[in-house]
Write a protein that holds these residues in place. Sequence first.
Motif, PDB file in Angstrom:
ATOM      1  N   ASP A  39       0.849  -1.191   0.000  1.00  0.00           N
ATOM      2  CA  ASP A  39       0.000   0.000   0.000  1.00  0.00           C
ATOM      3  C   ASP A  39       0.884   1.240   0.000  1.00  0.00           C
ATOM      4  OD1 ASP A  39      -1.997  -1.780   0.246  1.00  0.00           O
ATOM      5  OD2 ASP A  39      -2.583  -1.255   2.297  1.00  0.00           O
ATOM      6  N   PRO A  83     -12.061   0.767  -9.954  1.00  0.00           N
ATOM      7  CA  PRO A  83     -11.371   1.428  -8.834  1.00  0.00           C
ATOM      8  C   PRO A  83     -11.111   0.454  -7.688  1.00  0.00           C
ATOM      9  CG  PRO A  83     -13.418   2.560  -9.422  1.00  0.00           C
ATOM     10  CD  PRO A  83     -13.427   1.247 -10.117  1.00  0.00           C
ATOM     11  N   LYS A  85     -11.578   0.580  -4.185  1.00  0.00           N
ATOM     12  CA  LYS A  85     -12.659   0.194  -3.285  1.00  0.00           C
ATOM     13  C   LYS A  85     -13.913  -0.091  -4.101  1.00  0.00           C
ATOM     14  CE  LYS A  85     -13.438   5.059  -2.278  1.00  0.00           C
ATOM     15  NZ  LYS A  85     -13.680   6.101  -1.338  1.00  0.00           N
ATOM     16  N   ALA A 143     -18.149  -5.979 -10.150  1.00  0.00           N
ATOM     17  CA  ALA A 143     -17.420  -4.788 -10.569  1.00  0.00           C
ATOM     18  C   ALA A 143     -16.617  -5.081 -11.829  1.00  0.00           C
ATOM     19  CB  ALA A 143     -16.498  -4.316  -9.450  1.00  0.00           C
ATOM     20  N   THR A 162      -8.109  -7.571  -3.379  1.00  0.00           N
ATOM     21  CA  THR A 162      -7.876  -7.255  -1.973  1.00  0.00           C
ATOM     22  C   THR A 162      -9.135  -7.535  -1.164  1.00  0.00           C
ATOM     23  OG1 THR A 162      -6.243  -5.604  -2.518  1.00  0.00           O
ATOM     24  CG2 THR A 162      -7.241  -5.432  -0.354  1.00  0.00           C
ATOM     25  N   GLY A 163      -8.976  -8.297  -0.101  1.00  0.00           N
ATOM     26  CA  GLY A 163     -10.105  -8.603   0.765  1.00  0.00           C
ATOM     27  C   GLY A 163     -11.045  -9.649   0.187  1.00  0.00           C
ATOM     28  N   VAL A 164     -10.600 -10.349  -0.862  1.00  0.00           N
ATOM     29  CA  VAL A 164     -11.451 -11.341  -1.505  1.00  0.00           C
ATOM     30  C   VAL A 164     -10.975 -12.734  -1.094  1.00  0.00           C
ATOM     31  CG1 VAL A 164     -12.037 -12.300  -3.759  1.00  0.00           C
ATOM     32  CG2 VAL A 164     -11.952  -9.834  -3.445  1.00  0.00           C
ATOM     33  N   ASP A 165     -11.896 -13.668  -0.886  1.00  0.00           N
ATOM     34  CA  ASP A 165     -11.495 -14.998  -0.432  1.00  0.00           C
ATOM     35  C   ASP A 165     -10.786 -15.754  -1.558  1.00  0.00           C
ATOM     36  OD1 ASP A 165     -13.494 -17.185  -1.662  1.00  0.00           O
ATOM     37  OD2 ASP A 165     -14.510 -15.259  -1.418  1.00  0.00           O
ATOM     38  N   PRO A 166      -9.966 -16.750  -1.193  1.00  0.00           N
ATOM     39  CA  PRO A 166      -9.133 -17.441  -2.181  1.00  0.00           C
ATOM     40  C   PRO A 166      -9.915 -18.038  -3.352  1.00  0.00           C
ATOM     41  CG  PRO A 166      -8.411 -18.005   0.012  1.00  0.00           C
ATOM     42  CD  PRO A 166      -9.648 -17.197   0.181  1.00  0.00           C
ATOM     43  N   VAL A 167     -11.115 -18.516  -3.099  1.00  0.00           N
ATOM     44  CA  VAL A 167     -11.871 -19.132  -4.193  1.00  0.00           C
ATOM     45  C   VAL A 167     -12.250 -18.084  -5.232  1.00  0.00           C
ATOM     46  CG1 VAL A 167     -13.911 -20.450  -4.811  1.00  0.00           C
ATOM     47  CG2 VAL A 167     -12.739 -20.927  -2.671  1.00  0.00           C
ATOM     48  N   ARG A 169     -10.808 -15.273  -5.661  1.00  0.00           N
ATOM     49  CA  ARG A 169      -9.565 -14.793  -6.252  1.00  0.00           C
ATOM     50  C   ARG A 169      -9.163 -15.681  -7.422  1.00  0.00           C
ATOM     51  NH1 ARG A 169      -4.962 -14.247  -1.847  1.00  0.00           N
ATOM     52  NH2 ARG A 169      -3.561 -14.356  -3.615  1.00  0.00           N
ATOM     53  N   ARG A 170      -9.272 -16.975  -7.207  1.00  0.00           N
ATOM     54  CA  ARG A 170      -8.905 -17.895  -8.271  1.00  0.00           C
ATOM     55  C   ARG A 170      -9.818 -17.694  -9.486  1.00  0.00           C
ATOM     56  NH1 ARG A 170     -10.302 -23.976  -7.438  1.00  0.00           N
ATOM     57  NH2 ARG A 170     -12.299 -22.906  -7.625  1.00  0.00           N
ATOM     58  N   PRO A 191      -1.241  -6.187  -3.966  1.00  0.00           N
ATOM     59  CA  PRO A 191      -0.241  -6.257  -2.912  1.00  0.00           C
ATOM     60  C   PRO A 191       0.193  -7.701  -2.650  1.00  0.00           C
ATOM     61  CG  PRO A 191      -2.422  -6.052  -1.945  1.00  0.00           C
ATOM     62  CD  PRO A 191      -2.611  -6.165  -3.428  1.00  0.00           C
ATOM     63  N   TYR A 192      -0.466  -8.654  -3.308  1.00  0.00           N
ATOM     64  CA  TYR A 192      -0.154 -10.071  -3.051  1.00  0.00           C
ATOM     65  C   TYR A 192       0.996 -10.521  -3.935  1.00  0.00           C
ATOM     66  CZ  TYR A 192      -4.789 -10.301  -0.917  1.00  0.00           C
ATOM     67  OH  TYR A 192      -5.889 -10.095  -0.141  1.00  0.00           O
TER      68      TYR A 192
END
Lengths: 309, 365, 245
Positions: A39, A83, A85, A143, A162-167, A169-170, A191-192
Amino acid sequence: MNTVVEVENITKTYNTTCAVDNINLSVIKGEIFGLVGPDGSGKTTLIRMIASLIKQNSGKIKVLGFDNVKDYKSIRKVIGYMPGKFSLYQDLTVEENLTLFATIYDSDIRTNYHLIEDIYSHLEPFKDRQAGKLSGGMKQKLALSCSLIHKPELLLLDEPTTGVDPVSRRDLWKMLKKLINFGITTIVSTPYMDEAALCDRIALFQNGRILESNSPNEIIGKYENLLYKVKSYNNYLTLQALRRFSNDSLVYPFGESLHLVLEKNDSGIDLIQEYIKKQNIGLVSFELIQPTIEDAFILLMQTKNSEIL
Amino acid sequence: MKKFRVFVWKEFIHIWRDKRTLTILLSMPAILIILFGFAITNEINDAPIGIYDKSKDELTSKITSNIINSGYFKLEEIIKSDDEIIDVFKKGRIKMIIIYESDFESNLTKFNTANIQIISDATDPNVANTLVNYAKSLVNNFIMIEYNISPNFKIDVKMRYNTEMKGSFLFVPGLITILMMLIGAMMTALSLTREHEFGSMEYLLTSPLNSYMIIFAKLIPYLLIALFDIIVILILGTVVFGVIIQGSLLLLMFECLLFIIMSLSLGLLISTVSKSQQVALMISLMGLMLPTILLSDFIFPVSNMPQWLQFITNFIPARWFNTIIKSVMLKGAGIGNIINETLYICGFIVLFLGLSIFNFKERLD
Amino acid sequence: MKHVKSITVENLTKIFGNFTAVDNISFDVEQGEIFGFLGANGAGKTTAMKMLCGLLMPTSGTARIAGFDIYKESEKIKRNIGYMSQRFSLYEDLSIIENIDFYAGIYGLEKKEIRNRTNEMLEKLNMKSIKNEMLSSLPLGWKQKLAFSTAIIHKPEIVFLDEPTGGVDPITRRGFWELIYEYAYSGMTIFVTTHYMDEAEYCNRISMMTEGRIAALGTPAKLKSDYNAIDMNEVFIKIAEVKRK
């Protein structure tokens, strides 16, 4: 080669702080380009400049040949921007949001449905639910659908995971990979560190500067130091012991184990192992391993920091 | 055009789904008009008074019953000694005490003069003044008729435009002014800053949308709500409180529309200078509502203000609108009588819209 | 040592209306352990943690925190735990020393005690020479360490960390974990809630929550071998897939 985004000597300052400091990079058609960094390292500022949302203090940005200051109207016709957020309308339903954003671009949901089919199919059962009542992963999927529905040539995603669960995200990354087939270029910030490996090329950001920009494999390939994974019963005691052995050795926690970095022609690992054995902290194992992007980032940061000092 | 329609539709959904705010916006005129009409009033009705009759003759009891029967006063306390007077006032219920001197009737017939003392609670000077005046004229009238004494002179007072001195004639126009400011300026400002706060503006800005379309789409629903509220106020005002619209209804609505557009532009301007809803709310409340209420001639007459303050009221749009609406509603003025004020409002519209457009950013910084 | 288990939870349940946020969970945390409490947003992590901190009454079940009962002794619990969130609770417009003094004051420490601990902390953090700097001028990593230090200024037995290192650079993050290791070694129990799977790998033991229940519990190495996964991310995905079927 077909350059989609060309960033030249870009600097952006807010009051006295320098958010982006003389950055250069270029993005090629059809690739996923990752802006990787913590960040406040300048990722969001750069994406916003490319999206023509803010102006740089100096330097030049060309997006599909258009200048981001003078031709911003042309840029806005061909990009899709998401964006950081979550910023869809919380009180509109899933379908209403999508319809709204399609209409803005004189399009409709049907025309480019094939682009979003994979992720929107997860959302369709909830299409009458208000966006504010979706889970974090669902919101991000919506989004993304909204910024894709007009089939942009360039997709700009600011920390979509950001702030999203791994599933989720995949799922999102699967979807991004698929967009290459439609010739869509993607710039994504994250940031990952583990997502860096999923990009075709990345730029590692730190304090408004790019530490390194290349493909993930090249960055790892350039890592010449020796990297040891150190497993032990007590990381804290082992860490202390390794620091005692040599004050300036680079050693840090990495998940369950420790990582120890040695110069490429350093043959001191035997000495270290011997020393550790005498420390009475139980069995400690050393294993020479391949670095990850995160190890590369740490080494780059370390070198930069010592340069400054 | 289709894009514009979609945006208007979106704004209506926002308003429609926020039931709480919608209820407040639509019911506010009715609630305010009832509050002002029944509770907050300057008119005298059944004011509690005390009578201290030291004479207790036929005449004093006639005068007393005449005062009580007027409907303005209510006999709350019969006072029997001088000591009680202070106590009665301290209890706080009694607004005024009427004291007849002893031998009131015989003094009047013998010496052609007799004394009545009126003591009133002047913690609220306006009310005290009104009460005393009412009581004085009631007594004078009664003596005049009873003894057929004709005074040497006669003052003929005529209350024009509001013969019955009804408060509703004042607060109905005042309420329209305040509500228009509230809905027009405040709600628009809030709704636009919300887009910035939630980041949805970032989406919209990076699209090929014309930014004016976003803004004008936002104004339409609030314009309609404001018009609805005006109609409610006018209907309640005429039906319940008997306000008669003297001038042309068409002219009145036209002027209201102008004023709504003025407040919408003002709301727009506020939104361009505030970063968050909180700031927008503060500016609207402190910078708009207070001056509108205090300096618009609604509660405090501008003509009584010091010169410098009167000068400042020139920059309060509500002050001009207050004049317009009073003239049209109560005096039956035509456009010719209020052309100056109308031009002022138009000037404000041009100014605020111009500043908003100048201030509006196609970017984030 | 007073007791070996810092936290014992048995059949803890919290029901809101007809929604079961936390569904019959049980686990223990040893003193000095770094315990990772994982789950996606909305899995019930926050509700569970609020109950453990004595902020929310459970619907049923029992739990003892630092030896105190969560039903009857919530005031004692609050005095024996520390809390730090990723959204720091420090004030940006106060200086370093003012922030420390403020938090020390909250816990009702004596004047002399405050001075001692403040000095001790400044010494440890190497911030003595800059103690009058405004917080806003500090780099993120320093703020983070300061936030942690103020959260434990009253020397609690357990400290709760809510997503402590999300979004920071790799070196800062490791500096923070070294600090955590140090305190854990000295006997402080560390309870980390997070939805960042890679943050979890630094913990001694992990519980993974989905839909109000604990779906998996064990050391990161054990979970990874149980689910035949290369990292915690994959563990999570596999657990979610089992759930879906």
